[in-house]
Design an enzyme around this catalytic site. Sequence first.
Site, PDB file in Angstrom:
ATOM      1  N   GLU A 315      -7.481  74.406  43.174  1.00 14.18           N
ATOM      2  CA  GLU A 315      -8.491  73.561  43.818  1.00 14.18           C
ATOM      3  C   GLU A 315      -8.093  73.175  45.239  1.00 14.18           C
ATOM      4  OE1 GLU A 315     -10.744  71.448  40.127  1.00 14.18           O
ATOM      5  OE2 GLU A 315      -9.007  70.374  40.874  1.00 14.18           O
ATOM      6  N   ASP A 388     -11.201  72.248  31.187  1.00 15.53           N
ATOM      7  CA  ASP A 388     -10.875  71.013  31.903  1.00 15.53           C
ATOM      8  C   ASP A 388     -11.292  69.753  31.157  1.00 15.53           C
ATOM      9  OD1 ASP A 388     -10.097  69.282  33.809  1.00 15.53           O
ATOM     10  OD2 ASP A 388     -11.673  69.739  35.254  1.00 15.53           O
ATOM     11  N   GLU A 416     -13.018  61.069  32.452  1.00 13.83           N
ATOM     12  CA  GLU A 416     -13.779  61.702  33.530  1.00 13.83           C
ATOM     13  C   GLU A 416     -15.071  62.334  33.018  1.00 13.83           C
ATOM     14  OE1 GLU A 416     -11.566  64.769  35.553  1.00 13.83           O
ATOM     15  OE2 GLU A 416     -13.334  65.515  36.618  1.00 13.83           O
TER      16      GLU A 416
HETATM   17  O1  GCW Z   1     -10.809  67.832  36.261  1.00 16.84           O
HETATM   18  C1  GCW Z   1     -10.470  68.100  37.554  1.00 16.84           C
HETATM   19  C2  GCW Z   1     -10.831  66.841  38.260  1.00 16.84           C
HETATM   20  C3  GCW Z   1     -10.078  66.679  39.541  1.00 16.84           C
HETATM   21  C4  GCW Z   1      -8.603  66.810  39.243  1.00 16.84           C
HETATM   22  C5  GCW Z   1      -8.344  68.188  38.651  1.00 16.84           C
HETATM   23  C6  GCW Z   1      -6.902  68.400  38.262  1.00 16.84           C
HETATM   24  C7  GCW Z   1      -6.749  65.731  40.276  1.00 16.84           C
HETATM   25  O2  GCW Z   1     -12.222  66.843  38.478  1.00 16.84           O
HETATM   26  O3  GCW Z   1     -10.396  65.405  40.056  1.00 16.84           O
HETATM   27  O4  GCW Z   1      -7.819  66.612  40.387  1.00 16.84           O
HETATM   28  O5  GCW Z   1      -9.091  68.335  37.489  1.00 16.84           O
HETATM   29  O6  GCW Z   1      -6.597  68.205  37.096  1.00 16.84           O
HETATM   30  O7  GCW Z   1      -6.108  68.767  39.098  1.00 16.84           O
END
Ligand code: GCW
Length: 709
Positions: A315, A388, A416
């Site tokens: 990311e 995720d 989240e």
């Molecule tokens: O789930 C995603 C989240 C991000 C997060 C990423 C991760 C810290 O939306 O906010 O970043 O995973 O786990 O690195």
Amino acid sequence: MPTAARCLALVLLGLLTAPAAARAEDGYELWLRYVLVSDATRLAQYRAAVTGIVVAGDSSTARAARDELARGLRGLLGSEIPVVRDGARGALVITGTPANSPTIAGLGLREPLSRAGAEGYVIETRGGSKDPQPPTIVIAANTDIGVLYGAFAFLRLIQTHQPIDALDIVESPRLRHRILDHWDNLDGTIERGYAGASLWDWPALPDATAPRYTDYARANASLGINGTVLNNVNAKAASLTPEYIAKAAALAGVFRPYGIRVYLSARFTAPIEIGGLKTADPLAPDVRAWWARKADEIYAAIPDFGGFLVKANSEGQPGPQDYKRTHADGANLLADVLAPHGGLVMWRAFVYAENADDRAKQAYAEFTPLDGLFRTNVLLQIKNGPIDFQPREPFNPLFGAMPRTALTIELQITKEYLGFATHLVYLAPLWEEVLTANTHVNGSGPAVRSVLQGAAGVANTGSSRSWCGAVFACANWHAFGRLAWNPGLTSAALADEWLRMTFTNDAAFVEPVKAMMLTSRQAAVDYMTPLGLTHLMARGHHYGPGPWVNDAGRPDQNSTYFHRADAAGIGFDRTAGGSNAVAQYAASWRETFGRLDRVPDDYLLWFHHVAWDHLMASGRTLWNELTARYCRGVEAVRSMRATWASLAGRIDAGRYEETRGFLGIQEQEARWWRDASVLYFQTFSRQPIAPDSCGPPEHTLDYYRSPGN
Ligand code: GCW
């Protein structure tokens, strides 16, 4: 009433109600509420059994154990329990190690203590009816931190009204690394945090350390958590500057007596950003030298520093691949500079590249070739599922697939994707499902929990008075810590314990609320992403429905990428005919997940693209099953709300009202999820929604799709 008079009246009212207000429950005490034991018989037993405390040793940890026992027993038994010298007479709680207490050394505890190991403890009732002396309760360990854990465990027995007349307990943590990951930014915000600003007051540190830091450490130690990563994995290099190292050192000083080591997330390009180098190439000698100096500098300030957590090439974060090196090259660079100091690297496996055919396959594809290449002080930190932190995912196939690498599981305590702090979703059942999943890589085993060296939980704490933004959200912090200590604990046992410690031992409250907690996760799955659907949340913030999202910057963040609905059916084909993600699992799972006639309903649309008219085990078509599941989720929340309504008056008004209000929001939003989702999927199925208890959707699809709704 004239204003001045009204002010006076309010002041007087305030004075009259002040004592009551001081006793009001606001959640701050978490599960460490040491209130008078309500069962009179038990209280009498406890009072007779505990008339004094002996605590050997004078380390800061031994003092923390003594203070906690004194504080806890004072509250639970309703009077001061004196701390007495060793050798005193009476019904005593005696704590210590063989090294600091001749009494403990003389008790012949060699065998149980060897089972307790470095961090565990033994709790035994010694002596009894035939003995002229009253029985003694012994809390023994090999180390002071073991004693502290034992003290918390003993208090837990009393908090949950257990008998203490014949104790014979040996406990030791099953996982070595039990860590909270804070996604806290240096500006005080928290990524995916729903409980206010960061607990860490960076501007005031290192000079001022808030008393709350000690309570944070107490809460964690009570669960057995032994590490905390202070800053976000999306890290700023500034966290490694001398200024911030001093701040981290101040926190480490507060946490140390409680057995909690401090870790930092490290930004891979820190050598460039704060070191003035031209590269962060892990094989470049000046880069290695920079990290080695940085490690020395950190350990000079924090001698028991835990190590680094790294999110690399994920990311947008920098990493070794930017220099054509592997994840192992990157992790080993840091491992080598930390090793002389006893530090660890927790290297995250959460990676996905934009244009791969299936995001679920990428971590496995990238990391399994590196098995055996990581240094022994590297832990590969793997999210529970392949995508995720979704409401339900199959277990991550990396578990079991890297036998020569130390693995740690990453769980998300902050919700989240599960309704933030507002929705009551108890996560222990989700974690239990993953931890007990059998990888079958060796035929009959092992289970995921048996291949782990550690567990990391993405924290849900913040500066809100009740820590987690909602009283029930703290049940997830508690469950994470207890599961990290022992991943074999059940959700039911954990919910029971947490409810008794947090609210009351009254079975008329505990039993229905426990049932509600245990159904809450499946409820969320049903009203958000039933039947193996995944990642259908609104874009960016991930709160509320967004199954139509198809304009994210990259395809693998779009809902449409995940559900793949079309006129023929719905679901992501991960069978051999599709992306073949099933091939990453052991043979028996390939058979189970890969075949439409064998795949469990819970994973159906995760692995298969299924026709709308496909006949389900329930006898319904897929379309009717899907809409039924959405409604089932709404009904489950309705019934949670009814359960709560029936318990009015059984607990304090403050926490009761908070939960009542939030459950009302959750019911509205479960309905919002269901209405928006079924209307959206109906544009593909082109079939009517069978009449159900949810009734026709309240609004049109356009309404749900328009920004702001
Ligand atoms: O789930 C995603 C989240 C991000 C997060 C990423 C991760 C810290 O939306 O906010 O970043 O995973 O786990 O690195």
